[in-house]
Each structure stands twice: as C-alpha cells, then as structure tokens.
Design a protein around this motif. Structure first.
Motif, PDB file in Angstrom:
ATOM      1  N   ILE A 166       0.840  -1.192   0.000  1.00 32.49           N
ATOM      2  CA  ILE A 166       0.000   0.000   0.000  1.00 32.49           C
ATOM      3  C   ILE A 166       0.880   1.248   0.000  1.00 32.49           C
ATOM      4  CG2 ILE A 166      -1.797   1.261   1.256  1.00 32.49           C
ATOM      5  CD1 ILE A 166      -2.259  -1.557   2.733  1.00 32.49           C
ATOM      6  N   LYS A 167       0.703   2.100  -0.986  1.00 35.68           N
ATOM      7  CA  LYS A 167       1.280   3.441  -0.997  1.00 35.68           C
ATOM      8  C   LYS A 167       0.112   4.421  -1.016  1.00 35.68           C
ATOM      9  CE  LYS A 167       5.947   2.917  -2.774  1.00 35.68           C
ATOM     10  NZ  LYS A 167       6.957   3.434  -3.730  1.00 35.68           N
ATOM     11  N   GLY A 168      -0.355   4.741   0.186  1.00 36.41           N
ATOM     12  CA  GLY A 168      -1.648   5.391   0.318  1.00 36.41           C
ATOM     13  C   GLY A 168      -1.701   6.871   0.025  1.00 36.41           C
ATOM     14  N   GLY A 169      -0.552   7.572   0.017  1.00 38.06           N
ATOM     15  CA  GLY A 169      -0.577   8.993  -0.265  1.00 38.06           C
ATOM     16  C   GLY A 169      -1.468   9.786   0.676  1.00 38.06           C
ATOM     17  N   LYS A 170      -1.607   9.333   1.909  1.00 44.56           N
ATOM     18  CA  LYS A 170      -2.457   9.953   2.945  1.00 44.56           C
ATOM     19  C   LYS A 170      -3.939   9.905   2.616  1.00 44.56           C
ATOM     20  CE  LYS A 170       1.150  13.152   4.510  1.00 44.56           C
ATOM     21  NZ  LYS A 170       1.501  14.560   4.808  1.00 44.56           N
ATOM     22  N   GLU A 171      -4.313   9.084   1.622  1.00 47.78           N
ATOM     23  CA  GLU A 171      -5.723   8.988   1.230  1.00 47.78           C
ATOM     24  C   GLU A 171      -6.283   7.575   1.367  1.00 47.78           C
ATOM     25  OE1 GLU A 171      -6.756  10.791  -2.508  1.00 47.78           O
ATOM     26  OE2 GLU A 171      -5.057  12.175  -2.406  1.00 47.78           O
ATOM     27  N   ALA A 172      -5.443   6.566   1.414  1.00 51.19           N
ATOM     28  CA  ALA A 172      -5.921   5.187   1.443  1.00 51.19           C
ATOM     29  C   ALA A 172      -6.638   4.875   2.756  1.00 51.19           C
ATOM     30  CB  ALA A 172      -4.759   4.226   1.248  1.00 51.19           C
ATOM     31  N   TYR A 173      -7.792   4.222   2.635  1.00 55.15           N
ATOM     32  CA  TYR A 173      -8.538   3.745   3.804  1.00 55.15           C
ATOM     33  C   TYR A 173      -8.924   2.295   3.534  1.00 55.15           C
ATOM     34  CZ  TYR A 173     -12.175   2.986   7.257  1.00 55.15           C
ATOM     35  OH  TYR A 173     -12.924   2.468   8.286  1.00 55.15           O
ATOM     36  N   LEU A 174      -8.437   1.376   4.377  1.00 54.33           N
ATOM     37  CA  LEU A 174      -8.711  -0.045   4.211  1.00 54.33           C
ATOM     38  C   LEU A 174      -9.340  -0.586   5.486  1.00 54.33           C
ATOM     39  CD1 LEU A 174      -6.225   0.710   2.291  1.00 54.33           C
ATOM     40  CD2 LEU A 174      -5.784  -1.729   2.243  1.00 54.33           C
ATOM     41  N   THR A 179      -9.281  -9.781   9.256  1.00 54.39           N
ATOM     42  CA  THR A 179      -7.832  -9.566   9.193  1.00 54.39           C
ATOM     43  C   THR A 179      -7.416  -8.811   7.938  1.00 54.39           C
ATOM     44  OG1 THR A 179      -7.419 -11.587  10.447  1.00 54.39           O
ATOM     45  CG2 THR A 179      -5.599 -10.747   9.135  1.00 54.39           C
ATOM     46  N   ILE A 180      -6.432  -7.922   8.107  1.00 56.91           N
ATOM     47  CA  ILE A 180      -5.771  -7.268   6.981  1.00 56.91           C
ATOM     48  C   ILE A 180      -4.342  -7.789   6.907  1.00 56.91           C
ATOM     49  CG2 ILE A 180      -4.884  -5.097   6.038  1.00 56.91           C
ATOM     50  CD1 ILE A 180      -7.216  -3.665   7.328  1.00 56.91           C
ATOM     51  N   LYS A 181      -3.942  -8.287   5.732  1.00 55.57           N
ATOM     52  CA  LYS A 181      -2.569  -8.699   5.479  1.00 55.57           C
ATOM     53  C   LYS A 181      -2.015  -7.836   4.346  1.00 55.57           C
ATOM     54  CE  LYS A 181      -3.151 -13.594   6.718  1.00 55.57           C
ATOM     55  NZ  LYS A 181      -3.012 -14.994   6.219  1.00 55.57           N
ATOM     56  N   THR A 182      -0.802  -7.353   4.506  1.00 55.03           N
ATOM     57  CA  THR A 182      -0.202  -6.560   3.441  1.00 55.03           C
ATOM     58  C   THR A 182       1.309  -6.726   3.435  1.00 55.03           C
ATOM     59  OG1 THR A 182      -0.012  -4.333   2.498  1.00 55.03           O
ATOM     60  CG2 THR A 182      -0.080  -4.485   4.899  1.00 55.03           C
ATOM     61  N   ALA A 183       1.911  -6.540   2.260  1.00 51.02           N
ATOM     62  CA  ALA A 183       3.363  -6.640   2.132  1.00 51.02           C
ATOM     63  C   ALA A 183       4.043  -5.473   2.851  1.00 51.02           C
ATOM     64  CB  ALA A 183       3.761  -6.660   0.664  1.00 51.02           C
ATOM     65  N   PHE A 184       3.463  -4.278   2.732  1.00 51.42           N
ATOM     66  CA  PHE A 184       3.957  -3.086   3.423  1.00 51.42           C
ATOM     67  C   PHE A 184       2.859  -2.037   3.359  1.00 51.42           C
ATOM     68  CE2 PHE A 184       4.967  -2.328  -0.992  1.00 51.42           C
ATOM     69  CZ  PHE A 184       4.632  -0.995  -1.174  1.00 51.42           C
ATOM     70  N   CYS A 185       3.014  -0.953   4.107  1.00 52.09           N
ATOM     71  CA  CYS A 185       2.036   0.128   4.040  1.00 52.09           C
ATOM     72  C   CYS A 185       2.705   1.448   4.370  1.00 52.09           C
ATOM     73  CB  CYS A 185       0.874  -0.126   4.999  1.00 52.09           C
ATOM     74  SG  CYS A 185      -0.400   1.168   4.942  1.00 52.09           S
ATOM     75  N   GLU A 186       2.417   2.456   3.544  1.00 52.92           N
ATOM     76  CA  GLU A 186       2.890   3.819   3.768  1.00 52.92           C
ATOM     77  C   GLU A 186       1.724   4.785   3.623  1.00 52.92           C
ATOM     78  OE1 GLU A 186       5.865   4.601   0.867  1.00 52.92           O
ATOM     79  OE2 GLU A 186       7.182   2.964   1.482  1.00 52.92           O
ATOM     80  N   PHE A 187       1.560   5.680   4.596  1.00 54.08           N
ATOM     81  CA  PHE A 187       0.592   6.773   4.519  1.00 54.08           C
ATOM     82  C   PHE A 187      -0.826   6.293   4.212  1.00 54.08           C
ATOM     83  CE2 PHE A 187       4.713   8.751   3.529  1.00 54.08           C
ATOM     84  CZ  PHE A 187       4.731   9.753   4.494  1.00 54.08           C
ATOM     85  N   GLY A 188      -1.373   5.490   5.099  1.00 55.36           N
ATOM     86  CA  GLY A 188      -2.744   5.034   4.945  1.00 55.36           C
ATOM     87  C   GLY A 188      -3.431   4.919   6.288  1.00 55.36           C
ATOM     88  N   THR A 189      -4.664   4.447   6.263  1.00 54.01           N
ATOM     89  CA  THR A 189      -5.423   4.131   7.471  1.00 54.01           C
ATOM     90  C   THR A 189      -5.933   2.706   7.343  1.00 54.01           C
ATOM     91  OG1 THR A 189      -6.140   6.429   7.795  1.00 54.01           O
ATOM     92  CG2 THR A 189      -7.419   4.721   8.893  1.00 54.01           C
ATOM     93  N   LEU A 190      -5.614   1.857   8.339  1.00 48.07           N
ATOM     94  CA  LEU A 190      -6.015   0.461   8.336  1.00 48.07           C
ATOM     95  C   LEU A 190      -6.903   0.202   9.557  1.00 48.07           C
ATOM     96  CD1 LEU A 190      -2.565  -1.240   7.575  1.00 48.07           C
ATOM     97  CD2 LEU A 190      -4.197  -0.246   5.961  1.00 48.07           C
TER      98      LEU A 190
END
Length: 373
Positions: A166-174, A179-190
């Motif tokens: 996830i490269k959320g750009g301060k806009e991603a909302y998941l 459960t949430i699984k991800t390889a990595f996350c930057e600038f998001g809300t989980l």
C-alpha cells in the motif's frame, strides 16, 4: 406463440466497453461503470412472458424464443411452482457466459481498478489482478489485491489481502471485518476487527486493530491502536523527529469513532469562528449568519456529549494486564506508549525488549525474543 425472455439484469453488459452511470441531473459519473451486477440467492433474474409481435413493443430479437427453455448456467435454478422464472441459487454476480446465464460467487478483475472498470461493490469474493488506483473504491466479502493499492477506499466483510502493498498517499482507507494482510504500508489508514499483519515496513499510518498488530520490518511514524498486543521485528520508531504513538488496552473501533468526533469538533470550531467574524462584516445577512452560528454551537455541544458517552464505553473495554509491545529489534527514542491511562515516552535506544503494564505504569522487560506471541 413465441415467448420473450425478460431479464432482471442487463444482458447486454460488455465489460470491455462500459459506460459511465447517468446521474439525475444529466451528468455522468466516470467512477461508476456498473462492472458488477449483484444478485442475492432466491431473487428472480429472468422470466418468460408472452410476446405478440404485433403489439408494437420493440424487443431484442435475440431473446424471443419459440420454446420456454431457460439458458440456465451455474449458480441458477428453477422452482417447480414457478417454472416460468429463473432464480439465483447463490449470492453473486449475474451475467451471460457462453450463451448461458450464470451467477458467480467469486469474481476476478484481471486488470487495474481504474477508469476502465470504475468502482466495484460486490456481494462475494473479489480478486484484483492489478492495482487499485487513487480515488476508486472496492468492496467484497474476502478481497485480494495482487497489485499495489494507492489512495483508494477498500472494504472487506471478512479478510483483506494486499499482496502488492500500500502506498496510500495519505488517502488510502482499508477496512476488514477480520484480518488485513499486506506486504507493506505507507501513509494510509487500516482498520481491522481482529488482526493487522504486515510483512515488511509500516510507516506513517494510522492503524486500528481489534486484537493484534504484527510488523515484520519497521514500524515508524503514525498512530497505532490495538486491543491486545503489538509485535515489531526490526525497528520501532524513527527517532525524535518522527512521531510514533502506540495505544493498547481499549477497543480500537471505539477509539476510531472518538477520532471522528474530534475531527467534527475541530471543523465546528472553525465554522463558529468564521460565523462570528462574518456577523460584523455582513450586516444585511447578520440574521441568517446568527442562525447558522447558533446551530453550530448547539451541534458542538451534542457532539461533546456523545464523545463523553463514548468514553464511558471505551473505559468499560479496558483490558491491561495482558497488553504488551514486543520488539525483537531496535526501539528508537521518541516512541510514545500508552497502556490504558499509563504512559511512557522512550528516551534512549533499546534492543530486544518488551513493554507491559504493571500497577499503573508502563514498564520495560528484556529478551522479547523469548516471549510467546
């Protein structure tokens, strides 16, 4: 007598040539292309009606038949008492495949979710072969995204798997019910009802995990709310210039609601300030502005009351003795850790430690590698 096969979905939908949805005002929404036609089990998806070609009604000749024989495929069924109607046998997406009407419980979107597909809201499981681009939304029961997630809005009723990160750009909302699984996350809300599991780095993100948060790499920057415990493999914190806050012991869903109240209160304060300044500058509209001011002041008091009631519920979910933050790697100075009302700000470099609650304090233990997770 010929019969007309009446469809309760669009039988001509072409996924390669989707058109934007027409709005009531005549405009079109390029984010809504109706990629998926959802149906629930037991709903009518097609039926036979008598057709008289002389009645002047124009119909698609492809669906006029001499015999009432449904082109029924998988996921469909007929009831003995209603032989002229075709029903969905499962929840899913209805469409034609090889001249058969089918209902799919799982769908695969082979490419990116973008202006070619539009937003996707599906009742079943969704697998996306590509990325989910900024500004688009995706929802389903279990959701898997093989490509990268940008500033998108994604909701999974059960589990969400973000294989491309996830490269959320301060806009991603998941958000996921489990459960949430991800390889990595930057600038998001989980936000997950149970666990958030990150294989690599988790950076500058707000996380609300109903049970556990586990990060294989670095956890730096952002706010992390977790009910039970947090595990970090390589590094916690980014130093004194990076704000990293961890809060354990409370129901994160309620803390998320509290943050929404905070945002609303901040906006109302800004509105009230503008209204007060506008009253002096606009004598002609002063009466209308005063009404808006009174309404905003009334609303802010209501939100504050709701916030207080919410915190009564938050404190009732308090479970502190089992809460822990385990870091088998390095902890950098500046990390803030709160377990219930107890608080600690790390002021030195630490390695292979864990943080726990003891008699109203956050304390530090050694050898996190030996702790059971």
């Amino acid at each position: 007598m010929p019969f007309f096969l009446k469809h309760h979905f669009d039988p001509t939908l072409d996924l390669n040539h989707l058109k934007p949805e027409l709005q009531d005002d005549g405009s079109v929404d390029h984010y809504e292309l109706n990629y998926v036609q959802n149906v629930e089990a037991g709903s009518v998806i097609a039926e036979w009606v008598e057709f008289n070609g002389a009645d002047g009604v124009e119909v698609d000749s492809r669906f006029v038949h001499e015999e009432k024989r449904f082109p029924a495929g998988r996921g469909t069924g007929i009831k003995r008492k209603q032989p002229n109607k075709l029903y969905a046998a499962v929840n899913g997406c209805v469409r034609y495949e090889n001249d058969k009407i089918i209902v799919e419980e799982d769908i695969v979107v082979p490419k990116d979710i973008d202006f070619h597909t539009g937003n996707i809201d599906f009742i079943g499981n969704v697998t996306v072969g590509g990325a989910v681009r900024t500004g688009f939304s995706l929802s389903g029961r279990d959701v898997t995204v093989n490509g990268q997630i940008e500033g998108a809005h994604i909701e999974a009723l059960r589990n969400l798997n973000c294989r491309g990160g996830i490269k959320g750009g301060k806009e991603a909302y998941l958000e996921a019910g489990k459960t949430i699984k991800t390889a990595f996350c930057e600038f998001g809300t989980l936000k997950a009802g149970e666990d958030v599991l990150v294989k690599g780095a988790l950076m500058h993100t707000d996380v609300y995990a109903g049970k556990r948060l586990a990060v294989g790499g670095r956890l730096t920057g952002g706010n992390y709310y977790c009910h039970d415990y947090i595990y970090v493999g390589e590094q916690l914190g980014g130093g004194l210039g990076t704000d990293t806050l961890i809060v354990l012991g409370y129901n994160p869903t309620l803390l998320f609601a509290d943050e929404e109240y905070n945002i609303r209160i901040k906006r109302l304060h800004a509105d009230i300030s503008l209204y007060k300044k506008a009253i002096d500058r606009n004598e002609d509209d002063a009466t209308e502005i005063k009404e808006k001011l009174a309404s905003a002041e009334k609303e802010i008091e209501l939100v504050k009351l709701l916030k207080q009631k919410l915190w009564d519920g938050i404190e009732a979910t308090e479970v502190l003795d089992e809460c822990k933050v385990l870091v088998t790697g390095v902890v950098k100075p500046g990390v803030e850790i709160a377990i219930g009302s107890a608080y600690l700000k790390v002021d030195d470099f630490l390695e292979d430690v864990y943080f726990y609650y003891d008699n109203g304090e956050v304390k530090i233990g050694a050898a996190a590698k030996k702790m059971k997770r």
